[in-house]
Each structure stands twice: as structure tokens, then as C-alpha cells.
Design a protein around this motif. Structure first.
Motif, PDB file in Angstrom:
ATOM      1  N   ALA A   1       0.866  -1.398  -0.171  1.00 25.30           N
ATOM      2  CA  ALA A   1       0.062   0.237   0.237  1.00 25.30           C
ATOM      3  C   ALA A   1       1.010   1.152   0.159  1.00 25.30           C
ATOM      4  CB  ALA A   1      -0.871   0.091   0.927  1.00 25.30           C
ATOM      5  N   GLN A   2       0.772   2.475  -0.830  1.00 20.49           N
ATOM      6  CA  GLN A   2       1.317   3.652  -0.957  1.00 20.49           C
ATOM      7  C   GLN A   2       0.141   4.852  -1.129  1.00 20.49           C
ATOM      8  OE1 GLN A   2       3.510   2.430  -4.695  1.00 20.49           O
ATOM      9  NE2 GLN A   2       3.020   4.886  -4.635  1.00 20.49           N
ATOM     10  N   ARG A   3       1.401   6.036  -0.056  1.00 16.55           N
ATOM     11  CA  ARG A   3       0.341   7.466  -0.165  1.00 16.55           C
ATOM     12  C   ARG A   3       1.430   8.325  -0.789  1.00 16.55           C
ATOM     13  NH1 ARG A   3      -2.901   3.885   0.251  1.00 16.55           N
ATOM     14  NH2 ARG A   3      -5.018   4.413   1.723  1.00 16.55           N
ATOM     15  N   LEU A   4       1.132   9.901  -1.404  1.00 19.31           N
ATOM     16  CA  LEU A   4       2.275  10.240  -1.318  1.00 19.31           C
ATOM     17  C   LEU A   4       1.869  11.768  -0.945  1.00 19.31           C
ATOM     18  CD1 LEU A   4       2.136  10.454  -4.858  1.00 19.31           C
ATOM     19  CD2 LEU A   4       4.052   9.054  -4.007  1.00 19.31           C
ATOM     20  N   VAL A   5       2.556  12.111   0.217  1.00 17.21           N
ATOM     21  CA  VAL A   5       2.841  13.104   1.116  1.00 17.21           C
ATOM     22  C   VAL A   5       3.126  14.171   0.588  1.00 17.21           C
ATOM     23  CG1 VAL A   5       2.322  12.107   3.214  1.00 17.21           C
ATOM     24  CG2 VAL A   5       4.898  12.753   2.149  1.00 17.21           C
ATOM     25  N   ARG A   6       3.206  15.475   0.811  1.00 19.27           N
ATOM     26  CA  ARG A   6       3.970  17.069   0.053  1.00 19.27           C
ATOM     27  C   ARG A   6       5.361  17.389   1.060  1.00 19.27           C
ATOM     28  NH1 ARG A   6      -0.414  21.620  -0.063  1.00 19.27           N
ATOM     29  NH2 ARG A   6      -0.675  20.453   2.032  1.00 19.27           N
ATOM     30  N   VAL A   7       6.194  17.031   0.074  1.00 17.93           N
ATOM     31  CA  VAL A   7       7.799  17.277   1.257  1.00 17.93           C
ATOM     32  C   VAL A   7       8.270  19.136   1.129  1.00 17.93           C
ATOM     33  CG1 VAL A   7      10.109  17.358   0.606  1.00 17.93           C
ATOM     34  CG2 VAL A   7       8.486  15.781  -0.814  1.00 17.93           C
TER      35      VAL A   7
END
Length: 563
Positions: free
Chosen positions: A447-453
Motif C-alpha cells: 500500500a502507498q500514499r503520496l505526502v507533500r515535501v
């Protein structure tokens, strides 16, 4: 000041009863005062006299002597005709003033267009009758056109009739081909690419048109063009995407290939009819901004090493799960790039193919032509592949073929829409896949998600209060000597506080113990607890680790993982 139509009623040029008769529907593009003139309820002379008095404008009936058209030679005569305007040049000998003859000073697109074409010059409006303006346009802009061009126009009109385009579609196509509309749409595209947007949303509202960009997964407002140019903007996009501009009742899909800032950009275009007009979304596919390397995705070192071992196995199924826009396709492309070699035959079936990969055979689903995921898969397995990528497992038929492919010696990659890794097993069982087939074929679920840097130029160190720490149950302590960071905002990040995105991951290896749990029809909760007990890092825990490292913020991890 009251609107011009109200002033007409006050002056007795048109009655309230007549006004009600011409009151247009919300979809009518023509302004009320133009309708009143066109319907003969108000004469053009009376309209111009009233406007001249109200706005303190002068009228002319002849052009000045020695008028020079050359500074305006690049302006489209079609635009001038459509908007009943004619540029005169310097007003009263002042080079900082542009005198512009108009028939309707309330046509705001004319003013905006000439401000963009001649920045820094003040526009001075002058009134003239429509027939005079048309004659000046023909004499100044169309005098050199020969009979061949008229013949071409007649041929084009005849061609339009053959393909079923009515007068309205003709009108829209002409408007969409005008320099101001082309320039405006190109500005949207250029700005979106410069800001690193993944999508452009052009959305019709009741009073205006809303243009928003999705940057780092979050929508930002970019512009609100006036309502009366909505059809022209949307028609321009549809023309670029080779869509039918006459069809406004059904959804359409298209594709645009364009060069922006020296980069080849693919735009996937979707058009959807709504209450206030057609909504357009353009997905920006900029390969120069994407890195198909596992090392650039944000994997923790342990998960990266384990995943690299799994993708080199000779057979089995590897699933990547998460919601739309969580980076699943990018991860799978990076996996394929990692194992791509001359001794491997790799075939993908996708809907749609987002990026073209060198050395890999990519197939696009085409439902209209009868090519579905399941149908394409049946043909792919006869192509002697070593590795197969299925864009998404949507139904039992696709799942069954994928599993059979894995059991017969192929390595299969695919995606699912589930909240966590363990939930993928439950999802596949729900669509009818037998548990013994799952336990035999699955290699891993991620499973994965994207977070802002966080923007490195402006991120701010801070120590959260005790109540927040207790509520979030952070697995690490925060002190003044080792603070965490939060977003601030500066010019470097367009005042958002963030620049770019990185993944957070949850890798569930399907071990013998996990296979036994699947065969026993255990719930996803049991699978999850077993995996955590045996060292699996949850999405939120990977997120917390990136917070501690100063990569992202607490709010971002909570937003994407629900922690």
C-alpha cells in the motif's frame, strides 16, 4: 452605476414588458442590450447616443487621414468582426494611448485582449456604428484577400455541413481559433507546466469560469475568466484534443501533444457536460518531471531492498494498492524499469497508457473496439511474456487470468483500490477469487500514499504541544533539541509551504504464515496484526519517520493516512 439595460428602461427606450420578453435563459451567451438591438427594440443610433452620454465617449463616422494599419496587421480580422472593434493607434498624438473604436464598450473581452496585446498603453474607447466598423475592417485588413481564399472558405463550410456541424459549431470554432483565446489557453498550459501541476480543471460555474491547477495533489485556483468566453475556451481545448465541438451533451475523451518550454508534454483530456456547461480536466503527463527509479520514490531502505528482491522473482503476483493519485503506476513503472533487460519480455495492458517505456510492449485498453483488460490479457499470455503489468484488477475475470498467469510461470504486477495492504486479500475474495488460488499466487502486497515535501527554503522548526502528541500517538519524542518542521510559504513554493511529493509505504510480504491465514479465511484485521507483529511498517509509521526526518509535516501524514 446601473447597468445599461436598466438605463434604457429608465429613459423609455425599452419598456419593462419588452425587457421581460427578451430575458434570455441562463445558457444564452448574448448580452441583453445586444439582444434588444438585434430584435429591433432599440435602434443602434439610440444605443450609441445613450452610451456616449453615460460613459462620456465620442463617436466617429470617418477614419483619420493617413491612417496606418501596419501596427495592427497581426490582429485577426475575424476577431475584430466578431467583436465589432477597430484599432486606431495613438489617441490625440499620444503614443501611450491606444484609441480603439468599438460598437459595444461593454464587451470586456475586447478591452482585455488589447491590454494583453499592447501592455502599458491606456485604452481610449471611441464609438462607431457597426456598418462603419465592418467597412473599415474590410478595407484595412481584408483588402488583399483574393478569390482563392473565399473559395477555400466555401469549401470548408461545405465540409462542415457534411460532418454535421451547425452554425453554432462554426461560430465556436472561429472564436476558438482567434488569437486572444489561443493565447489565453496557452497561458493556462504554460503556467500549469511551470508550476508542476498534474491536472488542469476548467469548470463552468453560474457566474464565471473557474480554472484550477492540481499541484502536489492539492487544487489551487489559478484564474476566473468571464462567463461569456467560456464556450470559446472549452471549444479551443476540444479542437486541440480532436474532439467534436458540436457535441456538448455527451462525455468525450481526447489527447493533446504539445511542446511547452522545450519539453514534450502529453495532455489527457476529459470533457463532461454539467448544468452550467462542459467541465474539462486535462491530465498533464510530463515525463521530464517523473523519475522511474525505485531510489527516488521515498522507500525506506529495508522496504526498498525487500521490494527489489520480490520484483526479481520468476513468477507470482505483486499488488500495489491505494486510492487514485497515490503514485501506484509510477511505482510499477519504476519496478519494470529496474528489471527491464534484453532477456526479459515485458508486456503491459493499461487504461490508458500514461508514459511510454523504452523496451517494453504497452497495450492500451480500447472498450469501443472491444479490447478489455480480460480480452487483452488472454492475447498477451500467448505472446510468450516473462513479466505482465495489468493496469488494474477490476473484476473476477481479470483476476482469474492474472492468477493463472502467475501460476503458469509469469511475474504479474497490478493495482487495486484498497485502504491498506491487508485489505487487498479481502477485496479479491469479495470479487470471487478462491482463497487457495490467492495463497498460491501472491508474492507481496504494497500500500502507498503520496505526502507533500516541505519546502526546504521556508520550512519552520517547532515543538508541538503535549495534547497533539498524545492524540497522534507519535512513536518518537519531540524536544527543542530535535524539533520537527511545519509549512510556512515563500516565493520558491508559490507560498504553499511544499515542493514536490514523496511516497509512504506499507509492504506486506506473503510468507508461509500469511498464506495459512488466507487459507483459513482470516479477516484483513488479523492479517494486518500478524504482519505488524512480524515487522511490517504501517503507512502512518513510515509517515512519522518522514516527519521526524524533516521531509514532511504532521498534517500531511494525517491527511493522507487518516492517522
Amino acid at each position: 452605476m446601473a447597468g445599461i439595460i436598466e438605463v434604457m428602461v429608465e429613459r423609455g427606450l425599452i419598456s419593462a414588458t419588452e425587457l421581460k420578453k427578451i430575458n434570455p435563459s441562463g445558457r444564452e451567451r448574448e448580452a441583453l442590450h445586444r439582444l434588444a438591438i438585434r430584435l429591433g427594440l432599440v435602434s443602434e443610433e439610440d444605443f450609441l447616443a445613450l452610451v456616449a452620454e453615460e460613459l462620456n465617449l465620442r463617436q466617429i463616422s470617418e477614419l483619420p487621414e493617413n491612417y496606418d494599419i501596419s501596427p495592427f496587421a497581426d490582429i485577426s480580422p475575424l476577431f475584430l468582426e466578431e467583436h465589432r472593434c477597430f484599432p486606431l493607434g495613438g489617441g490625440g498624438g499620444d503614443d501611450d494611448v491606444l484609441a480603439l473604436v468599438v460598437n459595444d464598450p461593454y464587451d470586456h473581452l475586447v478591452l482585455e485582449t488589447f491590454r494583453q496585446l499592447f501592455p502599458g498603453r491606456r485604452i481610449e474607447l471611441i464609438l462607431a456604428r457597426e456598418e462603419k466598423i465592418s467597412a473599415w475592417i474590410k478595407a484595412g485588413f481584408l483588402a488583399d484577400e483574393g478569390p482563392d481564399e473565399s473559395s477555400d472558405s466555401d469549401d470548408l463550410a461545405e465540409m462542415d455541413a457534411v460532418v454535421g456541424l451547425g452554425d453554432d459549431a462554426d461560430h465556436l470554432r472561429d472564436l476558438a481559433s482567434e488569437a486572444p483565446i489561443i493565447k489565453l489557453v496557452n497561458q493556462f498550459l504554460t503556467k500549469a507546466v511551470e508550476e508542476g501541476a498534474s491536472d488542469i480543471h476548467i469548470e463552468p460555474l453560474a457566474e464565471n469560469l473557474q480554472v484550477r491547477f492540481r499541484v502536489d495533489g492539492v487544487l489551487r485556483e489559478h484564474a476566473t475568466p468571464p462567463k461569456h468566453i467560456q464556450s470559446s475556451i472549452i471549444s479551443r481545448v476540444k479542437i486541440m484534443a480532436r474532439m467534436d465541438i458540436a457535441e456538448r451533451r455527451l462525455p468525450q475523451d481526447g489527447r493533446i501533444r504539445i511542446k511547452i518550454a522545450g519539453k514534450d508534454i502529453d495532455l489527457r483530456v476529459s470533457c463532461l457536460p454539467t448544468v452550467y456547461g462542459e467541465s474539462v480536466v486535462m491530465r498533464i503527463l510530463d515525463r521530464s518531471n517523473i523519475s522511474f527509479s525505485l531510489g527516488s520514490l521515498g522507500f525506506p531502505e529495508r522496504e526498498k531492498s525487500a521490494f527489489e528482491e520480490m520484483i526479481r522473482l520468476p513468477y507470482g503476483i505483486i499488488l500495489v494498492t491505494g486510492p487514485t493519485g497515490s503514485g501506484k503506476t509510477t511505482t510499477l513503472y519504476a519496478a519494470l524499469n529496474t528489471i527491464n533487460a534484453i532477456d526479459k519480455k515485458i508486456i503491459t495492458i493499461e487504461d490508458p497508457v500514461e508514459y511510454e517505456l523504452d523496451g517494453i510492449n504497452q497495450v492500451q485498453v480500447n472498450s469501443k473496439a472491444g479490447l478489455s483488460f480480460a480480452g487483452g490479457l488472454r492475447s498477451i499470455v500467448r505472446q510468450d511474456p516473462d513479466v505482465i503489468l495489468i493496469g488494474e484488477i477490476r473484476d473476477r475475470e481479470t483476476a482469474d487470468i492474472a492468477i493463472q498467469s502467475a501460476l503458469t510461470g509469469h511475474l504479474v504486477f497490478s493495482t487495486l483500490h484498497t485502504n491498506d495492504a491487508a485489505g487487498a486479500v479481502t477485496r479479491l475474495v469479495e470479487i470471487g477469487v478462491e482463497d487457495y488460488l490467492l495463497s498460491s499466487s501472491l508474492v507481496a502486497i504494497m500500500a502507498q500514499r503520496l505526502v507533500r515535501v516541505l519546502c526546504p527554503a521556508c520550512k519552520e522548526a517547532f515543538v508541538p504541544d503535549a495534547a497533539l502528541l498524545k492524540r497522534l500517538k507519535l512513536p518518537f519524542a519531540v524536544s527543542a533539541s530535535e524539533p520537527i518542521y511545519r509549512a510556512q510559504g515563500c516565493k520558491e513554493c508559490s507560498f504553499s509551504g511544499f515542493r514536490g511529493r514523496v511516497g509512504i509505504f506499507e509492504l506486506l510480504p506473503v510468507t508461509d504464515a500469511v498464506r495459512s491465514l488466507i487459507l483459513d479465511s482470516q479477516s484483513s484485521l488479523v492479517l494486518r496484526e500478524h504482519a505488524v507483529a512480524n515487522g511490517m511498517t504501517l503507512l502512518r509509521d513510515d509517515g512519522w519517520a518522514k516527519v521526524k526526518a524533516g521531509i514532511t509535516s504532521l498534517e500531511e501524514v494525517v491527511r493522507v493516512s487518516g492517522a
